[in-house]
Write an enzyme that holds these catalytic residues in place. Structure first.
Site, PDB file in Angstrom:
ATOM      1  N   TYR A 196       0.841  -1.199   0.000  1.00 56.16           N
ATOM      2  CA  TYR A 196       0.000   0.000   0.000  1.00 56.16           C
ATOM      3  C   TYR A 196       0.885   1.261   0.000  1.00 56.16           C
ATOM      4  O   TYR A 196       0.698   2.187  -0.796  1.00 56.16           O
ATOM      5  CB  TYR A 196      -0.951   0.034   1.210  1.00 56.16           C
ATOM      6  CG  TYR A 196      -1.796   1.285   1.206  1.00 56.16           C
ATOM      7  CD1 TYR A 196      -1.447   2.377   1.997  1.00 56.16           C
ATOM      8  CD2 TYR A 196      -2.883   1.413   0.349  1.00 56.16           C
ATOM      9  CE1 TYR A 196      -2.168   3.554   1.954  1.00 56.16           C
ATOM     10  CE2 TYR A 196      -3.616   2.590   0.296  1.00 56.16           C
ATOM     11  CZ  TYR A 196      -3.252   3.660   1.104  1.00 56.16           C
ATOM     12  OH  TYR A 196      -3.963   4.837   1.038  1.00 56.16           O
ATOM     13  N   ARG A 228       2.158   8.515  13.022  1.00 57.83           N
ATOM     14  CA  ARG A 228       1.806   9.798  13.662  1.00 57.83           C
ATOM     15  C   ARG A 228       0.287  10.020  13.594  1.00 57.83           C
ATOM     16  O   ARG A 228      -0.314  10.526  14.528  1.00 57.83           O
ATOM     17  CB  ARG A 228       2.529  10.940  12.937  1.00 57.83           C
ATOM     18  CG  ARG A 228       2.272  12.320  13.516  1.00 57.83           C
ATOM     19  CD  ARG A 228       2.606  13.411  12.521  1.00 57.83           C
ATOM     20  NE  ARG A 228       1.711  13.364  11.361  1.00 57.83           N
ATOM     21  CZ  ARG A 228       1.945  13.986  10.204  1.00 57.83           C
ATOM     22  NH1 ARG A 228       3.055  14.672  10.032  1.00 57.83           N
ATOM     23  NH2 ARG A 228       1.095  13.897   9.209  1.00 57.83           N
ATOM     24  N   ARG A 282     -10.108   5.056   8.992  1.00 54.75           N
ATOM     25  CA  ARG A 282      -9.038   4.654   8.065  1.00 54.75           C
ATOM     26  C   ARG A 282      -8.021   3.905   8.908  1.00 54.75           C
ATOM     27  O   ARG A 282      -7.508   4.433   9.895  1.00 54.75           O
ATOM     28  CB  ARG A 282      -8.399   5.875   7.406  1.00 54.75           C
ATOM     29  CG  ARG A 282      -9.208   6.423   6.236  1.00 54.75           C
ATOM     30  CD  ARG A 282      -8.271   7.019   5.198  1.00 54.75           C
ATOM     31  NE  ARG A 282      -7.549   8.145   5.779  1.00 54.75           N
ATOM     32  CZ  ARG A 282      -7.716   9.417   5.409  1.00 54.75           C
ATOM     33  NH1 ARG A 282      -8.577   9.722   4.464  1.00 54.75           N
ATOM     34  NH2 ARG A 282      -7.037  10.396   5.966  1.00 54.75           N
ATOM     35  N   PHE A 323      15.704  19.168  -1.192  1.00 49.82           N
ATOM     36  CA  PHE A 323      14.317  18.745  -1.427  1.00 49.82           C
ATOM     37  C   PHE A 323      14.086  17.340  -0.880  1.00 49.82           C
ATOM     38  O   PHE A 323      13.049  17.046  -0.280  1.00 49.82           O
ATOM     39  CB  PHE A 323      14.005  18.804  -2.921  1.00 49.82           C
ATOM     40  CG  PHE A 323      12.769  18.072  -3.320  1.00 49.82           C
ATOM     41  CD1 PHE A 323      12.845  16.834  -3.948  1.00 49.82           C
ATOM     42  CD2 PHE A 323      11.510  18.596  -3.039  1.00 49.82           C
ATOM     43  CE1 PHE A 323      11.702  16.143  -4.294  1.00 49.82           C
ATOM     44  CE2 PHE A 323      10.365  17.904  -3.383  1.00 49.82           C
ATOM     45  CZ  PHE A 323      10.459  16.685  -4.013  1.00 49.82           C
TER      46      PHE A 323
HETATM   47  O1  LIG Z   1      -4.058  13.927   2.225  1.00 49.09           O
HETATM   48  C1  LIG Z   1      -2.972  14.329   2.725  1.00 49.09           C
HETATM   49  O2  LIG Z   1      -2.715  15.519   3.022  1.00 49.09           O
HETATM   50  C2  LIG Z   1      -1.937  13.283   3.025  1.00 49.09           C
HETATM   51  O3  LIG Z   1      -2.200  12.219   2.155  1.00 49.09           O
HETATM   52  C3  LIG Z   1      -1.514  10.996   2.487  1.00 49.09           C
HETATM   53  C4  LIG Z   1      -2.499   9.858   2.390  1.00 49.09           C
HETATM   54  O4  LIG Z   1      -3.677  10.085   1.988  1.00 49.09           O
HETATM   55  O5  LIG Z   1      -2.048   8.727   2.731  1.00 49.09           O
HETATM   56  C5  LIG Z   1      -0.391  10.707   1.441  1.00 49.09           C
HETATM   57  O6  LIG Z   1      -0.901  10.793   0.118  1.00 49.09           O
HETATM   58  C6  LIG Z   1      -0.057   9.990  -0.764  1.00 49.09           C
HETATM   59  C7  LIG Z   1      -0.666   9.990  -2.164  1.00 49.09           C
HETATM   60  C8  LIG Z   1      -0.377  11.273  -2.878  1.00 49.09           C
HETATM   61  C9  LIG Z   1       1.130  11.561  -2.913  1.00 49.09           C
HETATM   62  C10 LIG Z   1       1.275  13.031  -3.037  1.00 49.09           C
HETATM   63  C11 LIG Z   1       2.692  13.519  -3.055  1.00 49.09           C
HETATM   64  C12 LIG Z   1       3.328  13.827  -1.868  1.00 49.09           C
HETATM   65  C13 LIG Z   1       4.564  14.429  -1.883  1.00 49.09           C
HETATM   66  C14 LIG Z   1       5.194  14.737  -3.092  1.00 49.09           C
HETATM   67  C15 LIG Z   1       6.439  15.397  -3.122  1.00 49.09           C
HETATM   68  C16 LIG Z   1       7.011  15.736  -4.329  1.00 49.09           C
HETATM   69  C17 LIG Z   1       6.376  15.413  -5.537  1.00 49.09           C
HETATM   70  C18 LIG Z   1       5.157  14.753  -5.526  1.00 49.09           C
HETATM   71  C19 LIG Z   1       4.553  14.412  -4.305  1.00 49.09           C
HETATM   72  C20 LIG Z   1       3.307  13.771  -4.292  1.00 49.09           C
HETATM   73  C21 LIG Z   1       0.734  11.698   1.628  1.00 49.09           C
HETATM   74  O7  LIG Z   1       0.720  12.791   1.110  1.00 49.09           O
HETATM   75  N1  LIG Z   1       1.746  11.224   2.350  1.00 49.09           N
HETATM   76  C22 LIG Z   1       2.939  12.044   2.591  1.00 49.09           C
HETATM   77  C23 LIG Z   1       4.154  11.233   2.264  1.00 49.09           C
HETATM   78  C24 LIG Z   1       4.234  10.984   0.759  1.00 49.09           C
HETATM   79  C25 LIG Z   1       5.700  11.018   0.402  1.00 49.09           C
HETATM   80  C26 LIG Z   1       5.884  11.110  -1.100  1.00 49.09           C
HETATM   81  C27 LIG Z   1       7.346  11.212  -1.378  1.00 49.09           C
HETATM   82  C28 LIG Z   1       8.062  10.078  -1.715  1.00 49.09           C
HETATM   83  C29 LIG Z   1       9.400  10.147  -1.998  1.00 49.09           C
HETATM   84  C30 LIG Z   1      10.068  11.361  -1.934  1.00 49.09           C
HETATM   85  C31 LIG Z   1      11.435  11.460  -2.225  1.00 49.09           C
HETATM   86  C32 LIG Z   1      12.067  12.665  -2.163  1.00 49.09           C
HETATM   87  C33 LIG Z   1      11.375  13.808  -1.809  1.00 49.09           C
HETATM   88  C34 LIG Z   1      10.019  13.746  -1.524  1.00 49.09           C
HETATM   89  C35 LIG Z   1       9.355  12.521  -1.580  1.00 49.09           C
HETATM   90  C36 LIG Z   1       7.985  12.447  -1.301  1.00 49.09           C
HETATM   91 MG   LIG Z   2      -4.724   8.779   0.603  1.00 51.17          MG
END
Ligand SMILES: O=C(O)CO[C@@H](C(=O)O)[C@@H](OCCCCCc1ccc2ccccc2c1)C(=O)NCCCCCc1ccc2ccccc2c1
Ligand SMILES: [Mg+2]
Ligand SMILES: [Mg+2]
Length: 348
Positions: free
Chosen positions: A149, A196, A206, A266
Site C-alpha cells: 500500500y 503519527r 481509516r 528537497f
Molecule cells: O491527504 C494528505 O494531506 C496526506 O495524504 C496521504 C495519504 O492520503 O495517505 C499521502 O498521500 C499519498 C498519495 C499522494 C502523494 C502526493 C505527493 C506527496 C509528496 C510529493 C512530493 C514531491 C512530488 C510529488 C509528491 C506527491 C501523503 O501525502 N503522504 C505524505 C508522504 C508521501 C511522500 C511522497 C514522497 C516520496 C518520496 C520522496 C522522495 C524525495 C522527496 C520527496 C518525496 C515524497
Molecule cells: Mg490517501
C-alpha cells in the site's frame, strides 16, 4: 496590475501547492528552474488523485473508475470534478483542476510521460485497495500489504521523482534505475505519517496499521485508547516504529547519490523531519490521544542543517541516539530497536 494570461494557470498552481501542502510546498519551490514546475505539477496531479482516494463519501462504483482512469483524465483539457464531499480538505483543487491539466500539458513530453505512468500505477493500486473487502473491514492486513500500500501511495512518488531528476539532466541517468532505494524513500515518509496519524485516521475509520502487527496486542485497533492498555499500546508503537526505522539506512544511501544541491535539500528535509518525528513518537503514549508534531523551532533548526550528506547522517545518528536513550529493556522489541539504531549509527 495585469497578469499575462498564459501565466495565470501557473500562478494558480503554485497557490494550490502552498494551500494543499505545508511540508512539501517550500522545498518544491526551492528546486532549480529545470525541474521545479515538473515537480509542482507532479505533486498537484497526485494530490488530486489522493483527494479522490481519501474521500469516503464517494461510492466505490464511482471511485474505482475515477482512480483507474486518472492517468488519462489529466490529458483532458477543461476537466474538473465537483463531487467531493463538502469536508474533503483539498476539494477546491479538483474543482479547478483544469488549471493543473493546462500546466501539465505545457510540460516537456518526457516529464508528462513519467507523471502519467506514476498516476496510472498509483490510481490502479489505490483502486485495488479501495475495492478489497478485508481492507474495507479491517484496514491493511499483513506487513506485506503495508509495504505494498505504501509503495502505491508513496514509493511510486519516489520512483517518479528519480525519473524526473534524471530526465531533467540535473541527476545522472543511473538514478532513475534506483527504484528500490527510491521506493524506500517514500515508504519511510508514508510509514512515519501513518504512525503519527493513528488517531486522525481512526476517527474517519481509516486503518493503516497492519492487522498482523496490532492483533498481537489487542482485538481491535481502537483498544489502545482504553485505560489499562497503556503497556500494550506503547509496545505496539515500538513495533510500528521499528518497521519504519529499518528503511533509514537505505534512505541515507539514496541521498548519498544525489549531486544537485536543490534536489538534495528537497529530498533531505522531509527525511530529517521524519526521523525527528519517529524519535518524538517512540514511547510516546500521546500518539493515541492527539496528533504529535515536532515543534516549529526544532523544524527550522533541522532545515538549516541539511545541505550535505554528512549533516544529514549526523541528524539521523543524533535521533537514533535519542531513540536508544528512550529504549526500555522491558519492551519485547528492545534488542531489535537497538540493532536498527546501530545500523543507522554505523552507516557511512
Ligand atoms: O491527504 C494528505 O494531506 C496526506 O495524504 C496521504 C495519504 O492520503 O495517505 C499521502 O498521500 C499519498 C498519495 C499522494 C502523494 C502526493 C505527493 C506527496 C509528496 C510529493 C512530493 C514531491 C512530488 C510529488 C509528491 C506527491 C501523503 O501525502 N503522504 C505524505 C508522504 C508521501 C511522500 C511522497 C514522497 C516520496 C518520496 C520522496 C522522495 C524525495 C522527496 C520527496 C518525496 C515524497
Ligand atoms: Mg490517501
Ligand atoms: Mg491523503
Amino acid at each position: 496590475h495585469v497578469i499575462p494570461p498564459e501565466q495565470k494557470a501557473k500562478i494558480r498552481c503554485y497557490e494550490f501547492l502552498n494551500k494543499t501542502s505545508r511540508s512539501f510546498a517550500a522545498v518544491i519551490q526551492e528546486l532549480d528552474d529545470e525541474i521545479r514546475d515538473a515537480v509542482c505539477i507532479f505533486y498537484l496531479v497526485l494530490r488530486g488523485l489522493d483527494t479522490i482516494e481519501d474521500d469516503m463519501s464517494i461510492p466505490i462504483e464511482k471511485k474505482e473508475p475515477l482512480l483507474r482512469d486518472f492517468h488519462k483524465t489529466i490529458y483532458k483539457k477543461g476537466w474538473t470534478f465537483d463531487e467531493n464531499g463538502p469536508d474533503e480538505k483539498d476539494r477546491q483543487l479538483l474543482v479547478e483542476f483544469d488549471v493543473v491539466i493546462e500546466e501539465f500539458l505545457g510540460l516537456r513530453k518526457k516529464f508528462q510521460n513519467v507523471i502519467a505512468d506514476i498516476a496510472d500505477k498509483m490510481g490502479n493500486g489505490m483502486a485495488d485497495y479501495a475495492k478489497d473487502a478485508a481492507y474495507n473491514k479491517y484496514g491493511v492486513m499483513t506487513n506485506k500489504d503495508f509495504d505494498l500500500y505504501c509503495h502505491y501511495v508513496a514509493g511510486l512518488v519516489g520512483i517518479g521523482l528519480s525519473s524526473l531528476f534524471s530526465t531533467s539532466g540535473l541527476e545522472k541517468p543511473e538514478l532513475a534505475k534506483e527504484t528500490e532505494l527510491s521506493n524506500l524513500m517514500g515508504l519511510f515518509l508514508q510509514k512515519t505519517n501513518i504512525i503519527r496519524d493513528y488517531l486522525e485516521d481512526l476517527l474517519v475509520n481509516r486503518r493503516f496499521w497492519p492487522k498482523e502487527i496490532w492483533t498481537k496486542y489487542v482485538d481491535d485497533l481502537a483498544d489502545f485508547r482504553k485505560p489499562g492498555y497503556e503497556k500494550k499500546a506503547v509496545d505496539c508503537l515500538s513495533t510500528m516504529i521499528l518497521n519504519a526505522l529499518q528503511h533509514a539506512p537505505e534512505c541515507l544511501t539514496y541521498m548519498n547519490k544525489i549531486q544537485n544541491k536543490s534536489i538534495f535539500s528537497f529530498c533531505a528535509i522531509p527525511q530529517v523531519m521524519a526521523i525527528a518525528t519517529l524519535a518524538l513518537l517512540f514511547k510516546n503514549y500521546n500518539v493515541y490521544h492527539s496528533v504529535v508534531k515536532i515543534r516549529k523551532g526544532e523544524t527550522v533548526k533541522l532545515i538549516l542543517k541539511c545541505t550535505n550528506i554528512y549533516e544529514v547522517a549526523n541528524i539521523f545518528r543524533y535521533y537514533s541516539k535519542v531513540i536508544i536513550q528512550k529504549n526500555d529493556s522491558k519492551d519485547p522489541n528492545f534488542m531489535k530497536i537497538s540493532v536498527a539504531c546501530g545500523k543507522i549509527e554505523q552507516w557511512c
